[in-house]
Design a protein around this motif. Structure first.
Motif, PDB file in Angstrom:
ATOM      1  N   TYR A  60       0.830  -1.207   0.000  1.00  0.00           N
ATOM      2  CA  TYR A  60       0.000   0.000   0.000  1.00  0.00           C
ATOM      3  C   TYR A  60       0.867   1.260   0.000  1.00  0.00           C
ATOM      4  O   TYR A  60       0.606   2.210  -0.744  1.00  0.00           O
ATOM      5  N   SER A  61       1.896   1.259   0.832  1.00  0.00           N
ATOM      6  CA  SER A  61       2.795   2.414   0.893  1.00  0.00           C
ATOM      7  C   SER A  61       3.556   2.579  -0.416  1.00  0.00           C
ATOM      8  O   SER A  61       3.688   3.688  -0.939  1.00  0.00           O
ATOM      9  N   ALA A  62       4.067   1.455  -0.947  1.00  0.00           N
ATOM     10  CA  ALA A  62       4.835   1.513  -2.190  1.00  0.00           C
ATOM     11  C   ALA A  62       3.973   2.025  -3.340  1.00  0.00           C
ATOM     12  O   ALA A  62       4.405   2.886  -4.122  1.00  0.00           O
ATOM     13  N   ALA A  63       2.752   1.510  -3.444  1.00  0.00           N
ATOM     14  CA  ALA A  63       1.854   1.931  -4.524  1.00  0.00           C
ATOM     15  C   ALA A  63       1.452   3.394  -4.369  1.00  0.00           C
ATOM     16  O   ALA A  63       1.416   4.152  -5.349  1.00  0.00           O
ATOM     17  N   PHE A  64       1.159   3.820  -3.129  1.00  0.00           N
ATOM     18  CA  PHE A  64       0.762   5.213  -2.896  1.00  0.00           C
ATOM     19  C   PHE A  64       1.883   6.179  -3.252  1.00  0.00           C
ATOM     20  O   PHE A  64       1.667   7.177  -3.950  1.00  0.00           O
ATOM     21  N   LEU A  65       3.097   5.901  -2.795  1.00  0.00           N
ATOM     22  CA  LEU A  65       4.227   6.794  -3.061  1.00  0.00           C
ATOM     23  C   LEU A  65       4.558   6.830  -4.556  1.00  0.00           C
ATOM     24  O   LEU A  65       4.907   7.886  -5.092  1.00  0.00           O
ATOM     25  N   ARG A  66       4.426   5.678  -5.223  1.00  0.00           N
ATOM     26  CA  ARG A  66       4.676   5.635  -6.666  1.00  0.00           C
ATOM     27  C   ARG A  66       3.727   6.577  -7.397  1.00  0.00           C
ATOM     28  O   ARG A  66       4.160   7.390  -8.225  1.00  0.00           O
ATOM     29  N   PHE A  67       2.447   6.511  -7.089  1.00  0.00           N
ATOM     30  CA  PHE A  67       1.485   7.286  -7.868  1.00  0.00           C
ATOM     31  C   PHE A  67       1.295   8.699  -7.349  1.00  0.00           C
ATOM     32  O   PHE A  67       0.813   9.555  -8.092  1.00  0.00           O
ATOM     33  N   LEU A  68       1.702   8.954  -6.130  1.00  0.00           N
ATOM     34  CA  LEU A  68       1.742  10.342  -5.673  1.00  0.00           C
ATOM     35  C   LEU A  68       2.759  11.109  -6.510  1.00  0.00           C
ATOM     36  O   LEU A  68       2.493  12.231  -6.980  1.00  0.00           O
TER      37      LEU A  68
END
Length: 293
Positions: free
Chosen positions: A35-43
């Motif tokens: 969740y953190s990895a995906a959020f930071l990627r798309f932020l």
């Protein structure tokens, strides 16, 4: 350098960048929650896509009321679900293995198009689908597809199969959306909406704590995924479609899993066995046969 050479240079660059996303994703999957990895990627990707849209059109991206629900669906399927399963899958299986399962995606999309949009499904496409399916089963079954009947499929493999299904839904739903808005605009809004959706599980799973201990390698992986693997690769690919057409451009997609495997060997020390080679040949041959027209 001539304009035609520049286009092919960009295409090769896109293929290398997309192959590298599996390496960067594997690194992040070992250091933080999906969740953190995906959020930071798309932020980060949303920020870069905003700049790209403004540079391309000369104005900020816009979204009408009638476009919100279709774009929200693209965000759910292509950003939220795909990337959670992407990082969850890479927690337990190799980058090269995952990329070969994903390689069957164009064939699955072709089947979906035939069912939903009544596109012609020829004999060559049927054979291509069967070849790609045999290739994926060979990869998952470590050389023996029939072991899937006795041993089942691992959780990591199921997650990557989920990526195939969610991106198929994204691609099929995106076809009518792209008739009303530009691809760049659609990608920006799906990134923005998807980032908002990912924020809730990310903050609920210790995002702040993970950011505090994030290494420079993790930060570099996020920037790679968001800028090189998303914004730059997508813009170069779209540019190539406009210059040489989708058919010639699409052929290069078959090189992505090969690039991912090679980069996995070089940077992650992953091994390449005969099952992976045979499965890869079957899958890529099936994809080529399905989409050769």
């Amino acid at each position: 350098m001539s304009p035609s050479r520049i286009i092919y240079f960009k295409l090769i660059g896109s293929v290398v960048f997309w192959g590298g996303t599996w390496i960067a994703g594997k690194i992040l999957a070992g250091d933080m929650s999906p969740y953190s990895a995906a959020f930071l990627r798309f932020l980060s990707a949303t920020f870069f896509m905003f700049i790209l849209v403004c540079r391309s059109t000369g104005k900020p991206p816009k979204c009408s009321k009638v476009e919100i629900l279709p774009l929200m669906f693209l965000a759910v399927s292509g950003v939220f679900l795909y990337n959670i399963m992407f990082f969850k899958g890479l927690q337990t299986i190799s980058a090269g293995r995952a990329s070969l399962i994903i390689a069957a995606m164009p064939t699955v999309i072709a089947i979906g198009s035939a069912i939903i949009f009544k596109e012609k499904f020829t004999l060559s496409k049927v054979i291509g689908f069967l070849l790609a399916l045999a290739g994926v089963c060979t990869v998952i079954g470590n050389g023996n597809p029939f072991t899937l009947l006795t041993q089942g499929v691992s959780f990591g493999d199921l997650c990557i199969i989920g990526c195939v299904l969610s991106w198929t839904a994204y691609s099929l739903a995106g076809k009518p959306v792209m008739k009303k808005t530009s691809p760049l605009n659609a990608v920006f809004w799906s990134c923005l909406f998807g980032t908002g959706m990912l924020a809730i599980p990310a903050f609920s799973n210790n995002l702040i704590a993970e950011v505090k201990v994030m290494s420079l390698l993790d930060l570099g992986s996020i920037l790679y995924l968001s800028f090189l693997g998303t914004t730059l690769a997508f813009s170069w690919y779209c540019d190539a479609i406009g210059k040489i057409g989708p058919s010639k451009t699409g052929i290069f997609i078959n090189l992505v899993p090969i690039t991912a495997i090679l980069l996995g060997v070089i940077f992650l020390g992953e091994s390449v066995g005969m099952p992976l080679i045979i499965g890869g040949i079957l899958t890529i041959s099936g994809v080529w046969l399905t989409n050769r027209s």
